[in-house]
Design an enzyme around this catalytic site. Structure first.
Site, PDB file in Angstrom:
ATOM      1  N   ASP A 190       0.834  -1.206   0.000  1.00 43.35           N
ATOM      2  CA  ASP A 190       0.000   0.000   0.000  1.00 43.35           C
ATOM      3  C   ASP A 190       0.868   1.255   0.000  1.00 43.35           C
ATOM      4  OD1 ASP A 190      -2.378   1.410  -0.107  1.00 43.35           O
ATOM      5  OD2 ASP A 190      -2.674   1.403   2.073  1.00 43.35           O
ATOM      6  N   LEU A 191       1.911   1.250  -0.814  1.00 42.39           N
ATOM      7  CA  LEU A 191       2.764   2.427  -0.917  1.00 42.39           C
ATOM      8  C   LEU A 191       2.040   3.522  -1.696  1.00 42.39           C
ATOM      9  CD1 LEU A 191       6.159   0.686  -1.747  1.00 42.39           C
ATOM     10  CD2 LEU A 191       5.561   1.846   0.402  1.00 42.39           C
TER      11      LEU A 191
END
Length: 324
Positions: free
Chosen positions: A94-95
Site C-alpha cells: 500500500d505504498l
C-alpha cells in the site's frame, strides 16, 4: 484502537501487523513502534514515535510538482526502507504519497518515514505469526498506486508490486498527477491492468529521457520486466539525486559464536555497498558493520570518470566480507 473498532477482526489484525512489521524490519526510514499491548478494556494500543511534518500528498498539494533531484532523493529514501522490508520477507502492498511522511532532521535535511504496514504481506517464516488478511481475488491497497497484478487480485504478489507503486509515486511527484485517472473505481482498475501509462514527458517535457526510462521501467505492466529488486531501482535513481549516495541497506547474515544460542542473536541490518564515498547527514542508515565494503568510481587513463560502479544485488553480507 477505538473501542468501536475492536469488534472488527480485520482492523485489529491490521493494527497488530503494523507493530509486527516495524519490529521485524528496523530502519531509520520506517516509523518506530516502541510498544504494543492492551489496555484494561481489552483495546489494543501501539506506542509510536512522534513525527512533525506532513505526508508527501500534502506537500505535493501545497507546493506543486517536485524538482527531479528532490523527488529522486525522497523516493530513494523510501525505497531504502522498503528494500530492508523485502529482505525480511515483507511486502508493503500500500505504498502511496499518504504513507510517505516528510519530516526534517536536526540539521534541517528532509527525511522520509514509511508508514502503515497494516496490509503488508508476510512471507516465509514471518507468515506463520501474521494473520491472513486476504484471499485470492481480493484487492487490497489504494487503486491509483496498485501494480496491474495487484489490481487483478493476484495472490502471488512479489516485491515487484512495491516497485511498481514506487514508480507511480515518483511519476506523481514529478508530473503533479498520477499516471491513470478514471471516473470510477472499476474503470481505473481496468486501465491499470490493461494499458500502459502516459510517458511522463508528455506532461512534463523538461524531464530527461533517462529519468523517464527509469519510471517506465519501474511501472512495466509485466512484472518480470520491472527492476528485479528495490535495490536496483535505488541504483537507477541515484544519478538524478544530489546527495542520495549513502550506502544501501542490506540484511547481514550472522552466524552466532560458538556457545551462543541463535535465538538471542537477531539478524542486524546495515548498508551493504556504497555507490561512492559519503553518508547522509547524521551518519549511515541502520546498524552498520565495522568495515562495510565500499565500491568507488573508477577513473580510466586521461582522467575521464566512468561513474560509480554498479552495486551488487542479491548477495548476502557475511562476516568474512566485512573485513574485505
Amino acid at each position: 484502537l477505538h473501542a468501536e473498532l475492536n469488534q472488527n477482526t480485520d482492523i485489529v489484525a491490521r493494527f497488530i501487523r503494523e507493530a509486527q512489521a516495524a519490529a521485524a524490519i528496523g530502519s531509520e526510514h520506517i516509523v518506530d513502534v516502541t510498544d504494543v499491548g492492551e489496555i484494561a478494556d481489552g483495546s489494543p494500543y501501539l506506542v509510536m514515535e512522534y513525527l512533525e511534518g506532513e505526508d508527501l500528498a500534502g506537500t505535493l498539494k501545497a507546493e506543486g510538482r517536485f524538482e527531479p533531484t528532490r523527488a529522486a532523493r525522497l523516493v530513494i529514501q523510501a525505497s531504502r526502507a522498503v528494500a530492508v522490508a523485502h529482505e525480511q520477507g515483507i511486502i508493503h502492498r500500500d505504498l502511496k504519497p499518504e504513507n510517505l511522511f516528510l519530516t526534517r532532521r536536526e540539521d534541517g535535511s528532509e527525511w522520509i518515514k514509511v508508514l502503515d504496514f497494516g496490509i503488508a504481506k508476510f512471507r516465509d517464516s514471518l507468515a506463520k505469526h501474521a494473520p491472513n488478511l486476504t484471499a485470492t481475488g481480493t484487492v487490497l491497497g489504494t487503486p491509483y498506486y496498485m501494480a496491474p497484478e495487484q489490481a487483478r487480485g493476484a495472490k502471488d504478489l512479489s516485491e515487484q508490486a512495491d516497485i511498481y507503486s514506487m514508480g507511480v509515486i515518483l511519476y506523481e511527484l514529478l508530473c503533479g498527477e498520477p499516471p491513470f485517472t478514471a471516473s470510477s473505481y472499476n474503470e481505473l482498475i481496468v486501465l491499470i491492468a490493461t494499458t500502459d501509462p502516459r510517458p511522463p514527458r508528455m506532461l512534463r517535457p523538461d524531464l530527461s529521457e533517462s529519468l523517464e526510462h527509469v519510471i517506465m521501467h519501474a511501472m512495466s505492466r509485466d512484472r518480470e520486466r520491472r527492476y528485479a529488486s528495490m535495490r536496483q531501482l535505488i541504483e537507477a535513481l541515484t544519478p538524478f539525486a544530489e546527495d542520495a549516495r549513502a550506502p544501501l541497506p542490506h540484511t547481514a547474515v550472522v552466524t552466532p559464536a560458538a556457545g551462543l544460542p541463535s535465538s538471542t542473536n537477531p539478524t542486524p541490518t546495515g548498508p551493504l555497498v556504497g555507490l561512492a564515498a559519503g553518508t547522509p547527514p547524521g551518519g549511515m542508515i541502520g546498524t552498520t558493520p565495522t568495515n562495510p565494503v565500499n565500491v568507488v568510481a573508477q577513473t580510466p587513463p586521461g582522467g575521464m570518470p566512468v561513474g560509480p560502479m554498479p552495486t551488487p544485488t542479491g548477495q548476502p553480507v557475511t562476516p568474512s566480507s566485512w573485513a574485505g
